[in-house]
Enzyme design. Structure first.
Site, PDB file in Angstrom:
ATOM      1  N   ARG A  92      40.600 -45.404   4.536  1.00 37.62           N
ATOM      2  CA  ARG A  92      39.148 -45.470   4.484  1.00 37.62           C
ATOM      3  C   ARG A  92      38.726 -44.778   3.312  1.00 37.62           C
ATOM      4  NH1 ARG A  92      37.341 -45.734   9.307  1.00 37.62           N
ATOM      5  NH2 ARG A  92      35.582 -44.367   8.842  1.00 37.62           N
ATOM      6  N   ASP A 116      40.226 -47.855  14.004  1.00 40.44           N
ATOM      7  CA  ASP A 116      41.726 -48.133  13.831  1.00 40.44           C
ATOM      8  C   ASP A 116      42.100 -47.268  15.272  1.00 40.44           C
ATOM      9  OD1 ASP A 116      41.006 -45.263  13.628  1.00 40.44           O
ATOM     10  OD2 ASP A 116      41.890 -44.970  11.511  1.00 40.44           O
TER      11      ASP A 116
HETATM   12  N1  EPU Z   1      31.099 -40.907  12.416  1.00 45.39           N
HETATM   13  C1  EPU Z   1      30.167 -41.874  12.625  1.00 45.39           C
HETATM   14  N2  EPU Z   1      29.586 -42.543  11.713  1.00 45.39           N
HETATM   15  C2  EPU Z   1      29.648 -42.239  10.291  1.00 45.39           C
HETATM   16  C3  EPU Z   1      30.831 -41.173  10.224  1.00 45.39           C
HETATM   17  C4  EPU Z   1      31.446 -40.739  11.062  1.00 45.39           C
HETATM   18  O1  EPU Z   1      30.147 -42.130  13.839  1.00 45.39           O
HETATM   19  O2  EPU Z   1      29.214 -42.681   9.414  1.00 45.39           O
HETATM   20  C5  EPU Z   1      32.117 -40.612  13.366  1.00 45.39           C
HETATM   21  C6  EPU Z   1      33.486 -40.930  13.262  1.00 45.39           C
HETATM   22  O3  EPU Z   1      33.530 -42.054  13.937  1.00 45.39           O
HETATM   23  C7  EPU Z   1      34.248 -39.713  14.167  1.00 45.39           C
HETATM   24  C8  EPU Z   1      33.502 -38.539  13.789  1.00 45.39           C
HETATM   25  O4  EPU Z   1      32.278 -39.108  13.272  1.00 45.39           O
HETATM   26  O5  EPU Z   1      34.141 -39.996  15.416  1.00 45.39           O
HETATM   27  C9  EPU Z   1      34.200 -37.700  12.471  1.00 45.39           C
HETATM   28  O6  EPU Z   1      34.419 -38.740  11.534  1.00 45.39           O
HETATM   29  P1  EPU Z   1      34.249 -38.215   9.993  1.00 45.39           P
HETATM   30  O7  EPU Z   1      33.388 -38.858   9.072  1.00 45.39           O
HETATM   31  O8  EPU Z   1      33.887 -36.634   9.880  1.00 45.39           O
HETATM   32  O9  EPU Z   1      36.004 -38.221   9.622  1.00 45.39           O
HETATM   33  P2  EPU Z   1      36.383 -39.013   8.351  1.00 45.39           P
HETATM   34  O10 EPU Z   1      35.775 -38.459   7.107  1.00 45.39           O
HETATM   35  O11 EPU Z   1      36.325 -40.429   8.527  1.00 45.39           O
HETATM   36  C10 EPU Z   1      38.292 -37.202   7.742  1.00 45.39           C
HETATM   37  C11 EPU Z   1      39.657 -37.099   7.553  1.00 45.39           C
HETATM   38  C12 EPU Z   1      40.399 -37.200   9.070  1.00 45.39           C
HETATM   39  C13 EPU Z   1      39.936 -36.052  10.044  1.00 45.39           C
HETATM   40  C14 EPU Z   1      38.250 -36.227   9.955  1.00 45.39           C
HETATM   41  C15 EPU Z   1      37.541 -34.991  10.839  1.00 45.39           C
HETATM   42  C16 EPU Z   1      40.177 -38.198   5.666  1.00 45.39           C
HETATM   43  C17 EPU Z   1      40.800 -39.040   4.749  1.00 45.39           C
HETATM   44  N3  EPU Z   1      40.113 -38.262   6.850  1.00 45.39           N
HETATM   45  O12 EPU Z   1      37.936 -38.553   8.461  1.00 45.39           O
HETATM   46  O13 EPU Z   1      41.641 -37.048   8.863  1.00 45.39           O
HETATM   47  O14 EPU Z   1      40.334 -36.097  11.382  1.00 45.39           O
HETATM   48  O15 EPU Z   1      37.697 -36.064   8.700  1.00 45.39           O
HETATM   49  O16 EPU Z   1      38.241 -33.827   9.997  1.00 45.39           O
HETATM   50  O17 EPU Z   1      39.724 -36.911   4.950  1.00 45.39           O
HETATM   51  C18 EPU Z   1      44.033 -37.613   9.227  1.00 45.39           C
HETATM   52  O18 EPU Z   1      44.185 -37.009   8.190  1.00 45.39           O
HETATM   53  O19 EPU Z   1      45.064 -38.112  10.105  1.00 45.39           O
HETATM   54  C19 EPU Z   1      42.532 -38.066   9.735  1.00 45.39           C
HETATM   55  C20 EPU Z   1      42.144 -39.078  10.702  1.00 45.39           C
END
Ligand code: EPU
Length: 433
Positions: A92, A116
């Protein structure tokens, strides 16, 4: 590739943490903001950083990885390709390249990052905020096309949810934008603070305000940097759960107390124990394990990526534990694997806890009730996603007998040489083709 695991042994010894996956990948994207060389130390050599290196090379980065010293040298003198939609869409990260590409090339095209196995994972918060900064976005069936013919300008942006990725995206876009950007309800995870520290060393002006506010004053140019990546706190929690679940004792070298305060409290409450030393944290069990109620939350709460290894551990705790997952709507798929091995876990759509939750009243199975302790028996499993994979490994190491875990490439995305490091603490785990 698969793991063959003979479980049921107490694990003892030392494991050294790798650099954080979720910090390293964003820092590689941050390096695209300058035409000068950047050096990332304590760099994790894992699947997700390889995928991100492929993305950066496509854009124009020259990359040299010193595998002995774990240093990544990354230099992007010019943007050769603003269009990276042909990439295989395997993680992502590409959406975070929109800001750097728009700033250096005026346009960008990145693949659509779909949902995913842990939920649909939309990017509306990212795109809405970029639009407020003057970016035009066109969505095609396979890609996001973005244009900023007049450049990016600062904006006041209030996130409807403190998304980690959206916070990083807007910081990366705002550091070289015209004027001041204010993000309210931003995420403040340690990996984000590290990204801010790196950008500050590169010449950016970023302030952290009260109540999740971040203020960014755009500057004209950023320079190269040397930055050491923080140790991975998800790895730390995974190995800590493994030590306590197998009734062993493991020194997790480089583990940092400040990144794990909520985890350490939860662990102590269930009867796990730890000693913070100069070199890391030692984890073991002090009393028979007991049940707990936990709600996952944004930082500084109990993080969603700790939830899965902790549930594997709670199968060994006395009583009824409850988990309320408030970040992802669908992060309990792995419970089927644990139940197959003898665990007694029910998943519910009801909110089990006090935190207000976006999934309230919707039909998402986002709470779990764990009845323990349950002995686990061996099984043949297929990895569902990265963190489910670590649950599979922990559970099969707790269980007596021989287990097989297929699809371990997914685990390699986030854990460096997991099998080798676990063998060093006495685990019987082999990697076979
Ligand atoms: N969300 C929305 N709209 C958006 C962005 C996010 O609805 O535009 C929702 C997502 O669907 C989710 C929630 O907000 O339900 C949290 O998403 P967030 O954007 O905070 O997470 P991310 O940036 O996609 C990162 C980590 C994840 C970790 C999350 C939460 C990375 C590459 N990934 O994901 O790590 O779980 O923050 O801390 O930094 C992992 O390492 O296995 C992993 C999934």
């Amino acid at each position: 590739m698969k793991f063959i695991i003979n479980g049921g042994k107490k694990l003892n010894g030392e494991i050294t943490l790798s650099g954080s996956k979720n910090a390293a990948t964003k820092m590689m994207i941050a390096s695209l903001l300058t035409d000068e060389p950047c050096h990332l130390e304590n760099f994790p050599i894992i699947g997700d950083t390889e995928i991100t290196a492929e993305l950066c090379r496509t854009i124009g980065s020259e990359i040299i990885l010193d595998k002995e010293k774990n240093i990544l040298n990354i230099h992007t003198p010019e943007i050769k390709n603003f269009k990276v939609d042909s990439l295989t869409r395997r993680n992502r990260i590409p959406i975070l390249a929109l800001g750097p590409l728009l700033i250096r090339a005026g346009k960008a095209e990145v693949p659509i990052v779909g949902g995913d196995k842990i939920g649909p994972r939309p990017v509306d918060i990212h795109l809405n905020a970029l639009q407020e900064m003057g970016v035009k976005v066109e969505i095609s069936p396979t890609s996001y096309k973005a244009f900023a013919p007049k450049g990016l300008h600062g904006a006041k942006i209030n996130f409807r949810f403190p998304s980690v990725g959206a916070t990083e995206n807007i910081i990366l876009a705002a550091v070289l934008a015209e004027g001041r950007t204010v993000i309210t309800n931003a995420a403040t995870e340690p990996e984000i603070i590290e990204l801010i520290k790196m950008l500050q060393k590169m010449g950016a002006i970023i302030e952290l305000g009260a109540n999740r506010a971040i203020y960014i004053d755009g500057v004209k140019k950023l320079k190269g940097v040397t930055h050491e990546i923080i140790p991975d706190r998800m790895e730390a929690a995974s190995f800590a759960c493994l030590a306590v679940a197998t009734d062993g004792k493991i020194l997790i070298k480089k583990a940092r107390q400040e990144d794990m305060i909520t985890f350490l409290n939860a662990l102590r409450k269930i009867g796990g124990e730890y000693e913070v030393t100069n070199g890391g944290i030692i984890f073991y069990r002090s009393t028979p394990l007991k049940a707990i109620k936990i709600e996952t939350d944004t930082h500084p709460g109990f993080m969603t990526d700790w939830q899965q290894p902790f549930v594997a551990l709670l199968t060994q705790a006395n009583g009824i534990s409850e988990i309320h997952e408030t970040i992802y709507e669908d992060r309990f798929g792995y419970v089927q694997d644990l139940n197959l091995m003898g665990a007694e876990i029910k998943v519910l759509s009801k909110c089990l806890g006090e935190l207000s939750c976006r999934f309230n009243g919707k039909n998402f199975l986002h709470s779990a009730v764990i009845k323990g302790p349950t002995p686990l028996h061996s099984a043949n499993l297929v990895v569902r996603d990265l963190r489910s994979g670590i649950v599979n490994v922990i559970a099969t190491l707790i269980a007596g007998g021989q287990s097989m875990i297929e699809g371990i490439d997914e685990i390699d995305r986030g854990y460096f040489k997991l099998d080798e490091r676990l063998r060093n603490v006495g685990a019987e785990i082999e990697r076979v083709e």
